[in-house]
Design an enzyme around this catalytic site. Structure first.
Site, PDB file in Angstrom:
ATOM      1  N   LYS A 214       0.835  -1.209   0.000  1.00  0.00           N
ATOM      2  CA  LYS A 214       0.000   0.000   0.000  1.00  0.00           C
ATOM      3  C   LYS A 214       0.866   1.254   0.000  1.00  0.00           C
ATOM      4  O   LYS A 214       0.651   2.169  -0.782  1.00  0.00           O
ATOM      5  CB  LYS A 214      -0.933  -0.009   1.209  1.00  0.00           C
ATOM      6  CG  LYS A 214      -1.877   1.193   1.273  1.00  0.00           C
ATOM      7  CD  LYS A 214      -2.746   1.189   2.519  1.00  0.00           C
ATOM      8  CE  LYS A 214      -3.761   0.078   2.481  1.00  0.00           C
ATOM      9  NZ  LYS A 214      -4.726   0.171   3.619  1.00  0.00           N
ATOM     10  N   GLU A 220      10.065  -5.679   3.952  1.00  0.00           N
ATOM     11  CA  GLU A 220      10.265  -6.983   3.322  1.00  0.00           C
ATOM     12  C   GLU A 220       9.889  -6.944   1.837  1.00  0.00           C
ATOM     13  O   GLU A 220      10.626  -7.443   0.972  1.00  0.00           O
ATOM     14  CB  GLU A 220       9.429  -8.051   4.041  1.00  0.00           C
ATOM     15  CG  GLU A 220       9.788  -8.262   5.487  1.00  0.00           C
ATOM     16  CD  GLU A 220       8.944  -7.423   6.435  1.00  0.00           C
ATOM     17  OE1 GLU A 220       8.845  -7.787   7.615  1.00  0.00           O
ATOM     18  OE2 GLU A 220       8.380  -6.395   5.982  1.00  0.00           O
ATOM     19  N   GLY A 275      -5.200  -5.199   5.451  1.00  0.00           N
ATOM     20  CA  GLY A 275      -4.457  -6.136   4.606  1.00  0.00           C
ATOM     21  C   GLY A 275      -5.013  -7.539   4.626  1.00  0.00           C
ATOM     22  O   GLY A 275      -5.124  -8.202   3.593  1.00  0.00           O
ATOM     23  N   ARG A 276      -5.391  -8.030   5.801  1.00  0.00           N
ATOM     24  CA  ARG A 276      -5.881  -9.404   5.910  1.00  0.00           C
ATOM     25  C   ARG A 276      -7.301  -9.566   5.388  1.00  0.00           C
ATOM     26  O   ARG A 276      -7.831 -10.673   5.362  1.00  0.00           O
ATOM     27  CB  ARG A 276      -5.774  -9.874   7.365  1.00  0.00           C
ATOM     28  CG  ARG A 276      -6.524  -9.014   8.357  1.00  0.00           C
ATOM     29  CD  ARG A 276      -6.114  -9.365   9.779  1.00  0.00           C
ATOM     30  NE  ARG A 276      -6.706  -8.510  10.799  1.00  0.00           N
ATOM     31  CZ  ARG A 276      -6.234  -7.331  11.166  1.00  0.00           C
ATOM     32  NH1 ARG A 276      -5.159  -6.838  10.568  1.00  0.00           N
ATOM     33  NH2 ARG A 276      -6.821  -6.630  12.126  1.00  0.00           N
ATOM     34  N   GLU A 361      -4.375 -12.030  13.921  1.00  0.00           N
ATOM     35  CA  GLU A 361      -4.022 -10.619  13.833  1.00  0.00           C
ATOM     36  C   GLU A 361      -5.233  -9.760  14.186  1.00  0.00           C
ATOM     37  O   GLU A 361      -5.082  -8.649  14.708  1.00  0.00           O
ATOM     38  CB  GLU A 361      -3.510 -10.274  12.428  1.00  0.00           C
ATOM     39  CG  GLU A 361      -2.819  -8.924  12.353  1.00  0.00           C
ATOM     40  CD  GLU A 361      -2.075  -8.711  11.047  1.00  0.00           C
ATOM     41  OE1 GLU A 361      -0.861  -9.005  10.994  1.00  0.00           O
ATOM     42  OE2 GLU A 361      -2.711  -8.266  10.065  1.00  0.00           O
ATOM     43  N   HIS A 392      -2.306 -38.520  10.104  1.00  0.00           N
ATOM     44  CA  HIS A 392      -1.051 -39.232  10.346  1.00  0.00           C
ATOM     45  C   HIS A 392      -0.005 -38.312  10.958  1.00  0.00           C
ATOM     46  O   HIS A 392       1.188 -38.604  10.907  1.00  0.00           O
ATOM     47  CB  HIS A 392      -0.550 -39.848   9.044  1.00  0.00           C
ATOM     48  CG  HIS A 392      -1.498 -40.850   8.466  1.00  0.00           C
ATOM     49  ND1 HIS A 392      -1.418 -42.194   8.746  1.00  0.00           N
ATOM     50  CD2 HIS A 392      -2.582 -40.703   7.658  1.00  0.00           C
ATOM     51  CE1 HIS A 392      -2.388 -42.838   8.117  1.00  0.00           C
ATOM     52  NE2 HIS A 392      -3.112 -41.956   7.458  1.00  0.00           N
ATOM     53  N   LYS A 512       9.192  -4.575  13.958  1.00  0.00           N
ATOM     54  CA  LYS A 512       9.651  -3.927  12.731  1.00  0.00           C
ATOM     55  C   LYS A 512      10.533  -2.726  13.042  1.00  0.00           C
ATOM     56  O   LYS A 512      11.570  -2.510  12.399  1.00  0.00           O
ATOM     57  CB  LYS A 512       8.451  -3.480  11.890  1.00  0.00           C
ATOM     58  CG  LYS A 512       7.678  -4.601  11.231  1.00  0.00           C
ATOM     59  CD  LYS A 512       6.573  -4.027  10.354  1.00  0.00           C
ATOM     60  CE  LYS A 512       5.842  -5.087   9.588  1.00  0.00           C
ATOM     61  NZ  LYS A 512       4.791  -4.525   8.706  1.00  0.00           N
TER      62      LYS A 512
END
Length: 558
Positions: A214, A220, A275-276, A361, A392, A512
């Protein structure tokens, strides 16, 4: 409004829980022959064809009619309907950031009216969707060519968090519908291995990068984007070619242009989309490139169908409301600390990872909306893997461990890849697991099988492990939209009950900020360290090891 644990409905639920603490699901089913049909929801029976094909069986949850009555009273008492209506109205319910919360606008029809500060945002949404559609059609149809005249065959999405988890989940979930003559890769981790492996076998002349940030400053994402730029230029050598091989999902036009991306190829979104919650915005450009605009809009229709169901259905027949209330019951009254999401569909292999961000979050908060410390549990830990792989792996702990782990089973009546007898075997497993978790196996039943007495305790399954089964017709774009929206709104309901802001994420910021400071200290060997003794020692250890490693390394290959 009183705090959660002071609410009359909470106290009534606590007393109810105390009275039924030792009631087993075996007893609940034995005393009610219709329970398995009655404690289910098929919203198509209540809201036309809007969410046809999504069937919600919560009969194996540890609840009674009285539990449900009290939970619904809690929802009314805590203002779920009022907060829901405020969200749909465009009120700024994200109180710490003073923002509206309008992911529901991303899938609203063209003629809808949803206001933010007096402005209808729906036309803006559809303008971006139309721009995405036109671009996707050009790329998919071979009209959009790279700088050397070759068509685009590879798409690499660069993002992190919601700019990665949503797109990669949707691509994997809808791979059956994707363009199989194209390759899609996703880079999120700042670990250089993620980028190196993503482009290892790609031809730069046929590769398009989507940089999703954005602000166009996310550490990152922009580190990976700059590495992608360097990788591309090392092979093409012409900076003007950037404009044909990089596009941006951003709102920062100045930084996008500085990077070399044509602002005509910048796809925007808005601060009222977290964002999510953004996979159905321009963040989903890679999804649209993979499955095409038609399928993407079908997915949006699925989202919208669930939105309307959530907005209009009475609480007793409302899927997200019931799912959210059951989560509160399990978390705050049965003391379950986690939720296992178990899709019996290989295409949904990334769905649990996607839900981890959406749920944790959103509701991983320790203060109320008013900033007061919370004395009760809020968001549980979400995790999971596709069935039957998990059987399993970790199902042992769910069946016979000391922790109570509610499970969401997700299954489909129709397979997209009919290979007899695979799907019948898959479905037999999901139904059997839910049954086994609920009813278990008693010591007497084990003895009746002739098991030696010394082995009996090891073969007993206590059961009474709660689960919900969500059964859909088949996994298609619309169904994926319904599933995601179901969990989105369930998260919202839980947040309202707990009186927390489900739409900020301050918890991701501190690390961050510290990382930016430490980067400089790692790169400058003589920098004075002012951290705790552990962090200082680790920095020195890394500096020394990195220096020795750098001396030994050969020059990097192109």
């Amino acid at each position: 409004m009183s705090t959660f644990t002071e609410a009359p409905a909470y106290r009534a639920l606590q007393a109810h829980h105390d009275a039924m603490r030792n009631v087993h699901l075996r007893e609940l089913f034995a005393n009610d022959a219709t329970r398995g049909e009655r404690l289910t929801l098929d919203p198509s029976l209540h809201s036309g064809q809007a969410v046809l094909g999504l069937y919600f069986d919560y009969s194996k949850q540890r609840v009674t009619d009285e539990t449900l009555k009290l939970l619904i009273a809690l929802a009314h008492e805590r203002g779920v309907a009022e907060k829901r209506d405020a969200m749909f109205r465009g009120d700024k319910i994200n109180v710490t950031e003073k923002r509206a919360v309008l992911h529901i606008a991303l899938r609203a029809p063209r003629d809808a009216v949803i206001l933010v500060d007096g402005e209808n945002v729906v036309p803006q949404v559809h303008a971006v969707l139309d721009k995405m559609s036109a671009f996707s059609n050009r790329v998919r149809g071979g009209e959009w060519l790279g700088a050397t005249g070759k068509r685009i065959r590879n798409v690499v999405n660069i993002g992190i968090g919601g700019s990665d988890l949503g797109p990669v989940m949707a691509y994997e979930a809808l791979k059956h519908y994707s363009a199989r003559d194209m390759t899609f890769r996703f880079v999120s981790n700042v670990d250089g291995t993620d980028f190196a492996e993503a482009v290892q076998d790609l031809n730069a002349e046929e590769t398009l990068f989507i940089v999703a940030s954005k602000t166009f400053t996310t550490l990152e994402t922009m580190t990976n984007a700059q590495t992608a730029r360097n990788w591309f230029l090392a092979r093409i050598g012409d900076e003007s070619a950037i404009a044909k091989h990089f596009v941006a999902v951003s709102t920062n036009q100045a930084q996008v242009e500085k990077f070399g991306i044509d602002p005509a190829n910048m796809f925007g979104f808005w601060d009222w989309v977290g964002g999510r919650y953004s996979m159905d915005s321009a963040i989903g450009l890679s999804t649209m490139l993979a499955i095409g605009p038609g399928n993407f809009r079908d997915m949006l229709d699925g989202f919208h169908a669930m939105d309307e169901h959530f907005r209009t259905a009475p609480f007793e027949q409302n899927l997200p409301v019931l799912m959210g209330l059951l989560a509160v019951w399990n978390n705050n009254f049965l003391n379950a600390e986690t939720v296992a999401v178990l899709p019996y569909e290989q295409y949904l292999k990334r769905f649990p990872a996607y839900l981890q961000q959406l749920t944790m979050e959103s509701n991983g908060k320790r203060v109320t909306r008013q900033g007061e410390m919370i004395t009760y549990q809020t968001g549980p830990i979400y995790w999971g893997e596709p069935g039957t792989n998990g059987q399993h792996s970790f199902y042992q702990l769910i069946h016979q461990g000391t922790r109570l782990i509610p499970c969401d089973f997700i299954a489909f009546s129709q397979t997209l890849n009919p290979l007899p007898p695979h799907h019948d075997l898959l479905m037999a497993n999901v139904l059997a697991q839910a049954e086994a978790l609920a009813f278990g196996k008693t010591a007497d039943e084990v003895r009746a099988e002739g098991i030696p007495e010394w082995l009996v305790p090891h073969r007993v399954f206590p059961g009474n492990r709660p689960s919900t089964t969500i059964l859909a017709d088949k996994l298609d774009p619309a169904t994926l939209g319904k599933l995601v929206a179901l969990y989105e709104h369930s998260v919202f309901v839980q947040g309202v009950i707990w009186d927390i802001d489900s739409f900020d994420q301050w918890g991701v910021e501190l690390g961050k900020v510290l990382a930016k400071k430490i980067i400089g200290e790692l790169e400058t060997g003589d920098a004075e360290l002012r951290h705790d003794s552990s962090t200082n020692a680790l920095i020195r250890k890394y500096r020394k090891a990195r220096g020795a490693w750098n001396v030994k390394q050969p020059a990097p290959k192109n």
